[in-house]
Design an enzyme around this catalytic site. Structure first.
Site, short mmCIF file in Angstrom:
data_model
loop_
_atom_site.label_atom_id
_atom_site.label_comp_id
_atom_site.label_asym_id
_atom_site.label_seq_id
_atom_site.Cartn_x
_atom_site.Cartn_y
_atom_site.Cartn_z
N THR A 61 0.81 -1.21 0.00
CA THR A 61 0.00 0.00 0.00
C THR A 61 0.85 1.26 0.00
O THR A 61 0.52 2.25 -0.66
CB THR A 61 -0.93 0.00 1.24
OG1 THR A 61 -1.77 -1.15 1.19
CG2 THR A 61 -1.79 1.24 1.30
N SER A 103 2.19 -8.60 -1.22
CA SER A 103 2.74 -9.25 -0.02
C SER A 103 1.93 -10.46 0.41
O SER A 103 2.45 -11.35 1.09
CB SER A 103 2.82 -8.24 1.14
OG SER A 103 1.53 -7.91 1.62
N THR A 134 1.47 -4.72 4.43
CA THR A 134 1.15 -5.05 5.81
C THR A 134 0.55 -6.43 6.00
O THR A 134 0.59 -6.98 7.10
CB THR A 134 0.18 -4.01 6.40
OG1 THR A 134 -1.03 -4.00 5.62
CG2 THR A 134 0.79 -2.62 6.40
#
Length: 261
Positions: A61, A103, A134
Site C-alpha cells: 500500500t 505481499s 502489511t
C-alpha cells in the site's frame, strides 16, 4: 489476451544452480480460467507468480496510487524518498527495488531474496529499512529474525495503511519511526508502525483499517515515539555479540502441513 513467450526461471546459491521452468509459452484469453498442474517442484507456483506479476504487480500500500481497479503499484523506492526529502538532510540513503509482489503472495523464495539482500549490504550501512505490504509483514519480520543470526545493526520493516501520496497517510510517520530506530541503533529485526517499534518475531497484525495495525505479543515494545523523541526500552533490547559475525541461515523448507482443530 495475455501471452507469455519463452519464459524461463532459475535459482542459484553457493553450491548449485537449479532450473525451475524453461521455455514456457502460454496464451490466456480474456475472461478465461487457467489450471496449472504438475508434480511437486515442477514450477507451478513460479509460473503462477509470473502470470500474476504481469497482470497485477503490487508493491504494498505504501508504494501504491489509486487506479482504475483500486490501488496499483506505481512508486519506486526512490520515488518514496521524494515524498520524504527531509530525510536526506539527516541521513545518507541508498534506495533499491528488490521485489515487486503482492505481499499476500510472498513465499519462502522471497524471504530468501530479502535476507540475502540484507546480508549483502549490511556491512556498508548503519542499518536497513525495508518497505513491505502489511498483510504479511509480521511473517516476513519473524522469519528474518531467525534467518539473520546475531544482528548487531537494525533491520527495520515498515509500511502503511494508506498510500504515501494520500494527505492522511500514515506512511511518513512510519518511515520516520523506522529511520529513527536505525539512528538510535536498536539492533535486530523489528517493525516500525504507529510510533512503536516491535520485535520482529513478536509482531502480529490485528487491524486492517486502523493505523494501530500491529501489536506486540507477550513482549514489550523495543521503543516508542513521544513528543520529545524516540525512547529506547533498554530492558527489551537484545544486542548482538560484536565479537561474533552475523550469520545468514537461508535454507528454508517450503513443505508445510496445516492441521485445523
Amino acid at each position: 489476451m495475455l501471452e507469455l513467450k519463452n519464459v524461463s526461471f532459475e535459482v542459484s546459491d553457493e553450491k548449485a544452480q537449479k532450473e525451475i521452468i524453461r521455455g514456457i509459452n502460454l496464451k490466456i484469453d480474456d475472461n478465461k480460467f487457467v489450471v496449472i498442474t504438475g508434480p511437486n517442484g515442477g514450477g507451478k507456483t513460479t509460473l503462477a507468480k509470473a502470470i500474476m506479476g504481469l497482470v497485477r504487480p503490487t508493491g504494498g500500500t505504501i508504494a501504491s496510487r489509486r487506479g482504475d481497479q483500486g490501488l496499483e503499484p506505481q512508486i519506486s523506492a526512490r520515488g518514496l524518498l521524494e515524498y520524504m526529502s527531509d530525510l536526506r538532510a539527516h541521513y545518507h540513503i541508498d534506495a533499491r527495488d528488490i521485489l515487486n509482489l503482492d505481499s499476500s503472495n510472498i513465499q519462502a523464495e522471497e524471504w530468501q531474496t530479502i535476507a540475502r539482500a540484507v546480508m549483502e549490504n549490511l556491512d556498508a550501512y548503519d542499518g536497513i529499512v525495508i518497505t513491505h505490504g502489511t498483510d504479511t509483514m509480521a511473517y516476513t519480520a519473524s522469519v528474518l529474525s531467525y534467518m539473520l543470526q546475531n544482528l548487531t545493526k537494525p533491520v527495520v520493516l515498515t509500511g502503511s495503511q494508506m498510500p504515501i501520496d494520500n494527505l492522511l497517510t500514515d506512511a511518513r510517520n512510519n518511515l520516520y519511526t523506522a529511520f529513527s530506530a536505525v539512528d538510535c541503533r536498536i539492533p535486530g529485526v523489528s517493525i516500525a508502525f504507529d510510533h512503536k517499534l516491535i520485535r520482529g518475531c513478536r509482531a502480529v497484525k490485528v487491524r486492517t483499517m486502523g493505523f494501530e495495525a500491529f501489536e506486540s505479543v507477550n513482549a514489550p515494545y523495543l521503543g516508542e515515539v513521544f513528543a520529545n523523541g524516540i525512547h529506547r526500552n533498554e530492558s527489551a533490547i537484545r544486542p548482538g555479540d560484536p565479537s561474533r559475525p552475523t550469520r545468514l541461515l537461508d535454507r528454508l523448507c517450503p513443505d508445510v502441513f496445516l492441521l485445523k482443530l
